[in-house]
Design an enzyme around this catalytic site. Structure first.
Site, PDB file in Angstrom:
ATOM      1  N   TYR A 162       0.705  -1.214   0.108  1.00 31.61           N
ATOM      2  CA  TYR A 162       0.047  -0.107  -0.107  1.00 31.61           C
ATOM      3  C   TYR A 162       1.042   1.221   0.111  1.00 31.61           C
ATOM      4  O   TYR A 162       0.146   2.364   0.092  1.00 31.61           O
ATOM      5  CB  TYR A 162      -1.140   0.046   1.127  1.00 31.61           C
ATOM      6  CG  TYR A 162      -0.677  -0.421   2.623  1.00 31.61           C
ATOM      7  CD1 TYR A 162       0.472  -0.043   3.174  1.00 31.61           C
ATOM      8  CD2 TYR A 162      -1.567  -1.228   3.158  1.00 31.61           C
ATOM      9  CE1 TYR A 162       0.720  -0.597   4.551  1.00 31.61           C
ATOM     10  CE2 TYR A 162      -1.442  -1.607   4.591  1.00 31.61           C
ATOM     11  CZ  TYR A 162      -0.122  -1.193   5.016  1.00 31.61           C
ATOM     12  OH  TYR A 162      -0.037  -1.681   6.372  1.00 31.61           O
ATOM     13  N   LYS A 177       4.843   3.595   5.122  1.00 33.60           N
ATOM     14  CA  LYS A 177       5.521   2.569   4.101  1.00 33.60           C
ATOM     15  C   LYS A 177       5.917   3.240   2.851  1.00 33.60           C
ATOM     16  O   LYS A 177       6.987   3.004   2.163  1.00 33.60           O
ATOM     17  CB  LYS A 177       4.795   1.664   4.007  1.00 33.60           C
ATOM     18  CG  LYS A 177       4.621   0.652   5.232  1.00 33.60           C
ATOM     19  CD  LYS A 177       5.797  -0.215   5.500  1.00 33.60           C
ATOM     20  CE  LYS A 177       5.517  -1.347   6.689  1.00 33.60           C
ATOM     21  NZ  LYS A 177       6.874  -1.878   7.259  1.00 33.60           N
TER      22      LYS A 177
HETATM   23  C1  HXC Z   1      -6.812   2.881  17.298  1.00 33.43           C
HETATM   24  C2  HXC Z   1      -5.031   2.393  18.875  1.00 33.43           C
HETATM   25  C3  HXC Z   1      -5.082   1.209  18.495  1.00 33.43           C
HETATM   26  C4  HXC Z   1      -5.974   0.563  17.670  1.00 33.43           C
HETATM   27  C5  HXC Z   1      -3.314   1.570  19.839  1.00 33.43           C
HETATM   28  N1  HXC Z   1      -3.807   3.044  19.295  1.00 33.43           N
HETATM   29  N2  HXC Z   1      -3.755   0.564  19.382  1.00 33.43           N
HETATM   30  N3  HXC Z   1      -5.836   3.413  18.254  1.00 33.43           N
HETATM   31  N4  HXC Z   1      -7.023   1.369  17.360  1.00 33.43           N
HETATM   32  N5  HXC Z   1      -6.153  -0.728  17.750  1.00 33.43           N
HETATM   33  C6  HXC Z   1      -3.557   4.329  19.780  1.00 33.43           C
HETATM   34  C7  HXC Z   1      -3.402   4.244  21.322  1.00 33.43           C
HETATM   35  O1  HXC Z   1      -4.934   4.536  21.942  1.00 33.43           O
HETATM   36  C8  HXC Z   1      -2.646   5.439  21.754  1.00 33.43           C
HETATM   37  O2  HXC Z   1      -3.258   6.940  21.323  1.00 33.43           O
HETATM   38  C9  HXC Z   1      -1.615   5.298  20.454  1.00 33.43           C
HETATM   39  O3  HXC Z   1      -1.957   4.305  19.553  1.00 33.43           O
HETATM   40  C10 HXC Z   1      -0.162   4.757  21.035  1.00 33.43           C
HETATM   41  O4  HXC Z   1      -0.674   3.551  22.030  1.00 33.43           O
HETATM   42  P1  HXC Z   1       0.294   2.879  22.680  1.00 33.43           P
HETATM   43  O5  HXC Z   1      -0.322   1.473  22.962  1.00 33.43           O
HETATM   44  O6  HXC Z   1       0.622   3.817  23.858  1.00 33.43           O
HETATM   45  O7  HXC Z   1       1.677   2.381  21.952  1.00 33.43           O
HETATM   46  P2  HXC Z   1       2.932   1.615  21.989  1.00 33.43           P
HETATM   47  O8  HXC Z   1       2.626   0.938  23.477  1.00 33.43           O
HETATM   48  O9  HXC Z   1       3.838   2.301  21.775  1.00 33.43           O
HETATM   49  O10 HXC Z   1       2.596   0.339  20.972  1.00 33.43           O
HETATM   50  C11 HXC Z   1       2.745   0.706  19.819  1.00 33.43           C
HETATM   51  C12 HXC Z   1       1.271  -0.005  18.853  1.00 33.43           C
HETATM   52  C13 HXC Z   1       1.267  -1.628  19.266  1.00 33.43           C
HETATM   53  C14 HXC Z   1       1.501   0.152  17.474  1.00 33.43           C
HETATM   54  C15 HXC Z   1       0.266   0.571  19.163  1.00 33.43           C
HETATM   55  O11 HXC Z   1       0.152  -1.987  18.430  1.00 33.43           O
HETATM   56  C16 HXC Z   1       2.411  -2.135  19.105  1.00 33.43           C
HETATM   57  O12 HXC Z   1       3.600  -2.478  19.748  1.00 33.43           O
HETATM   58  N6  HXC Z   1       2.676  -3.008  17.946  1.00 33.43           N
HETATM   59  C17 HXC Z   1       3.825  -3.545  17.394  1.00 33.43           C
HETATM   60  C18 HXC Z   1       3.729  -4.639  16.558  1.00 33.43           C
HETATM   61  C19 HXC Z   1       2.682  -4.479  15.189  1.00 33.43           C
HETATM   62  O13 HXC Z   1       2.284  -3.407  15.140  1.00 33.43           O
HETATM   63  N7  HXC Z   1       2.756  -5.244  14.079  1.00 33.43           N
HETATM   64  C20 HXC Z   1       2.070  -4.947  13.072  1.00 33.43           C
HETATM   65  C21 HXC Z   1       2.921  -5.299  11.766  1.00 33.43           C
HETATM   66  S1  HXC Z   1       2.104  -5.590  10.400  1.00 33.43           S
HETATM   67  P3  HXC Z   1      -3.955   7.929  22.449  1.00 33.43           P
HETATM   68  O14 HXC Z   1      -4.402   8.884  21.409  1.00 33.43           O
HETATM   69  O15 HXC Z   1      -4.954   7.092  23.124  1.00 33.43           O
HETATM   70  O16 HXC Z   1      -2.950   8.140  23.307  1.00 33.43           O
HETATM   71  C22 HXC Z   1       2.226  -4.763   9.298  1.00 33.43           C
HETATM   72  C23 HXC Z   1       1.500  -5.119   7.941  1.00 33.43           C
HETATM   73  C24 HXC Z   1       0.155  -5.913   8.269  1.00 33.43           C
HETATM   74  O17 HXC Z   1       2.784  -3.552   9.441  1.00 33.43           O
HETATM   75  C25 HXC Z   1      -0.556  -6.212   6.865  1.00 33.43           C
HETATM   76  C26 HXC Z   1      -1.525  -7.038   7.042  1.00 33.43           C
HETATM   77  C27 HXC Z   1      -2.631  -7.353   6.032  1.00 33.43           C
HETATM   78  P1  NAP Z   2       4.911  -8.410  13.895  1.00 34.74           P
HETATM   79  O1  NAP Z   2       4.994 -10.163  14.173  1.00 34.74           O
HETATM   80  O2  NAP Z   2       3.940  -7.859  14.584  1.00 34.74           O
HETATM   81  O3  NAP Z   2       6.279  -8.074  14.152  1.00 34.74           O
HETATM   82  C1  NAP Z   2       6.751  -6.620  14.337  1.00 34.74           C
HETATM   83  C2  NAP Z   2       7.935  -6.666  15.161  1.00 34.74           C
HETATM   84  O4  NAP Z   2       8.193  -5.157  15.279  1.00 34.74           O
HETATM   85  C3  NAP Z   2       7.911  -7.105  16.545  1.00 34.74           C
HETATM   86  O5  NAP Z   2       8.570  -8.117  16.672  1.00 34.74           O
HETATM   87  C4  NAP Z   2       8.030  -5.955  17.531  1.00 34.74           C
HETATM   88  O6  NAP Z   2       8.883  -6.548  18.485  1.00 34.74           O
HETATM   89  C5  NAP Z   2       8.768  -5.079  16.459  1.00 34.74           C
HETATM   90  N1  NAP Z   2       8.576  -3.605  16.951  1.00 34.74           N
HETATM   91  C6  NAP Z   2       7.454  -2.935  17.014  1.00 34.74           C
HETATM   92  N2  NAP Z   2       7.646  -1.685  17.362  1.00 34.74           N
HETATM   93  C7  NAP Z   2       8.962  -1.561  17.959  1.00 34.74           C
HETATM   94  C8  NAP Z   2       9.654  -0.706  18.459  1.00 34.74           C
HETATM   95  N3  NAP Z   2       9.219   0.560  18.570  1.00 34.74           N
HETATM   96  N4  NAP Z   2      11.122  -0.862  18.618  1.00 34.74           N
HETATM   97  C9  NAP Z   2      11.482  -2.061  18.377  1.00 34.74           C
HETATM   98  N5  NAP Z   2      10.938  -3.189  17.610  1.00 34.74           N
HETATM   99  C10 NAP Z   2       9.518  -2.818  17.435  1.00 34.74           C
HETATM  100  O7  NAP Z   2       4.657  -8.158  12.085  1.00 34.74           O
HETATM  101  P2  NAP Z   2       5.235  -9.006  11.036  1.00 34.74           P
HETATM  102  O8  NAP Z   2       3.710  -9.460  10.219  1.00 34.74           O
HETATM  103  O9  NAP Z   2       6.089 -10.109  11.190  1.00 34.74           O
HETATM  104  O10 NAP Z   2       5.631  -7.790  10.112  1.00 34.74           O
HETATM  105  C11 NAP Z   2       7.235  -7.727   9.804  1.00 34.74           C
HETATM  106  C12 NAP Z   2       7.247  -6.693   8.791  1.00 34.74           C
HETATM  107  O11 NAP Z   2       6.464  -6.922   7.417  1.00 34.74           O
HETATM  108  C13 NAP Z   2       6.613  -5.103   9.067  1.00 34.74           C
HETATM  109  O12 NAP Z   2       7.395  -4.329   8.404  1.00 34.74           O
HETATM  110  C14 NAP Z   2       5.319  -5.295   8.409  1.00 34.74           C
HETATM  111  O13 NAP Z   2       5.060  -3.930   8.202  1.00 34.74           O
HETATM  112  C15 NAP Z   2       5.632  -6.060   7.185  1.00 34.74           C
HETATM  113  N6  NAP Z   2       4.513  -6.530   6.626  1.00 34.74           N
HETATM  114  C16 NAP Z   2       3.966  -7.677   6.814  1.00 34.74           C
HETATM  115  C17 NAP Z   2       2.947  -8.372   6.252  1.00 34.74           C
HETATM  116  C18 NAP Z   2       2.161  -9.672   6.618  1.00 34.74           C
HETATM  117  O14 NAP Z   2       1.436 -10.207   5.795  1.00 34.74           O
HETATM  118  N7  NAP Z   2       2.721 -10.145   7.807  1.00 34.74           N
HETATM  119  C19 NAP Z   2       2.181  -7.565   5.181  1.00 34.74           C
HETATM  120  C20 NAP Z   2       3.002  -6.476   4.909  1.00 34.74           C
HETATM  121  C21 NAP Z   2       3.913  -6.026   5.332  1.00 34.74           C
HETATM  122  P3  NAP Z   2       8.598  -5.837  20.185  1.00 34.74           P
HETATM  123  O15 NAP Z   2       7.218  -5.949  20.315  1.00 34.74           O
HETATM  124  O16 NAP Z   2       9.453  -6.720  20.738  1.00 34.74           O
HETATM  125  O17 NAP Z   2       9.145  -4.687  20.109  1.00 34.74           O
END
Ligand code: HXC
Ligand code: NAP
Length: 291
Positions: A162, A177
């Site tokens: 995207y 991204k």
């Molecule tokens: C709306 C949300 C939310 C949700 C968090 N927030 N989750 N808002 N819907 N589901 C808001 C919170 O309310 C807060 O805003 C702000 O985001 C920060 O939240 P925190 O929990 O304080 O942040 P933090 O502890 O730093 O955690 C970061 C995070 C969390 C992104 C929110 O989900 C995380 O750690 N994720 C890491 C793993 C991850 O995201 N993996 C996905 C990668 S997959 P307010 O205003 O309340 O303060 C990918 C592609 C996938 O990228 C594609 C698939 C098809």
């Molecule tokens: P995931 O399992 O949720 O992994 C995300 C990782 O990022 C976690 O291990 C998390 O570790 C780390 N992370 C998040 N916030 C961080 C921070 N502030 N500092 C350091 N580490 C942090 O997701 P995934 O599916 O494997 O995705 C991996 C990559 O592929 C991402 O870039 C994602 O956007 C991309 N992607 C995935 C898909 C898919 O289908 N899976 C599709 C498109 C793109 P901690 O929580 O320990 O910090």
């Protein structure tokens, strides 16, 4: 009914020669889970030592276990990639342990589904800070060290499709991204003269057991993930990992500034008539927006 694209070889196979990464160290963010863990494991299988940087101890531990299982060396460092000082400290820790990374995989990212009008400013900032700023801060730290030492290196930034198309329901992540893709192109030119190669690598839909509950429940709204892909199947994490080990290898030295998409052509599935439009908040089961 249609055969689709064939399954890849099994886990453990590789197109690269054994020992391709003997003596090399790979610094990879977010490699305690999902795709990062799969990528780290493939580098480790080919001889690399791995440095995993992420926040959560349970993720670091899981990553270390996966690398130990293939018999490679692994160092884990607690690090939030939003904090440049923590990134510098992580590189220092690696170096003190005798591990100087020559490859950086910027894999960590943040994401959750949310209609744009519902998103708080802090939610936007958090995702952009981790996904775009964190990627730049890690690349900067890695490159400055190599520029100072006069040594070459390779960076692979993990993206998403995207970045090109926009991502309804994921405005924060898709904008971040897009920034990562653009940054890849800039840095490849700026740092090429010093021997640093910079590429992007984009997975299509690659489900795995570590996907966050938010992402899983969003995916659960689509019935059959396989039938929704031209490949007639979703991607396997090892297919992304093999692409990463190729891009950072000696066999890909002249590839730089490129973003490789590994998604079975799913993002190119476009036509003038598409499935009926359902607004994002309706897709997510949310009531009409009110202030
Ligand atoms: C709306 C949300 C939310 C949700 C968090 N927030 N989750 N808002 N819907 N589901 C808001 C919170 O309310 C807060 O805003 C702000 O985001 C920060 O939240 P925190 O929990 O304080 O942040 P933090 O502890 O730093 O955690 C970061 C995070 C969390 C992104 C929110 O989900 C995380 O750690 N994720 C890491 C793993 C991850 O995201 N993996 C996905 C990668 S997959 P307010 O205003 O309340 O303060 C990918 C592609 C996938 O990228 C594609 C698939 C098809
Ligand atoms: P995931 O399992 O949720 O992994 C995300 C990782 O990022 C976690 O291990 C998390 O570790 C780390 N992370 C998040 N916030 C961080 C921070 N502030 N500092 C350091 N580490 C942090 O997701 P995934 O599916 O494997 O995705 C991996 C990559 O592929 C991402 O870039 C994602 O956007 C991309 N992607 C995935 C898909 C898919 O289908 N899976 C599709 C498109 C793109 P901690 O929580 O320990 O910090």
């Amino acid at each position: 009914m249609y055969q689709g694209l064939p399954e890849p070889p099994p886990i453990g196979a590789s197109a690269l020669p054994d020992g391709t990464y003997d003596g090399a160290t790979v610094f990879i963010t977010g490699a305690g889970t999902g795709l990062g863990k799969a990528i780290a494991t493939e580098f480790a299988r080919l001889g690399a030592a791995i440095v995993i940087a992420s926040r959560k101890p349970e993720h670091l531990e899981a990553g270390a276990e996966a690398i130990a299982a293939v018999g490679a060396r692994c160092l884990t460092v607690a690090c939030d990639i939003r904090e440049p000082d923590q990134i510098a400290a992580a590189f220092d820790t690696a170096q003190s342990a005798g591990l100087t990374p020559t490859i950086l995989i910027n894999n960590a990212a943040a994401n959750f589904p949310v209609p744009a009008e519902d998103m708080s400013p802090n939610a936007w900032r958090t995702v952009v800070d981790i996904t775009l700023n964190g990627t730049y801060f890690c690349a900067r730290e890695f490159a400055r060290r190599h520029l100072d030492a006069g040594t070459p290196g390779s960076i692979v930034n993990i993206g998403a499709t995207y970045a090109w198309t926009g991502g309804p329901g994921f405005a924060h992540s898709s904008a971040a991204k897009a920034g990562v893709k653009n940054l890849t192109e800039t840095l490849a030119v700026e740092w090429g003269p010093y021997g640093i190669q910079v590429n992007g690598l984009v997975p299509g839909l690659m489900p795995h057991e570590d996907m966050t509950a938010d992402i899983q429940s969003n995916l659960a709204r689509t019935n059959d993930k396989d039938a929704c892909q031209p490949a007639m199947r979703v991607g396997r994490p090892r297919e992304l990992a093999w692409a990463a080990t190729f891009l950072a290898s000696p066999y890909a030295r002249f590839i730089s500034g490129h973003t490789l998409v590994v998604d079975g052509a799913n993002w190119q599935r476009r036509a003038l008539t598409m499935p009926e439009v359902v607004p994002v908040r309706e897709q997510m089961g949310r009531p009409p927006f009110t202030l």
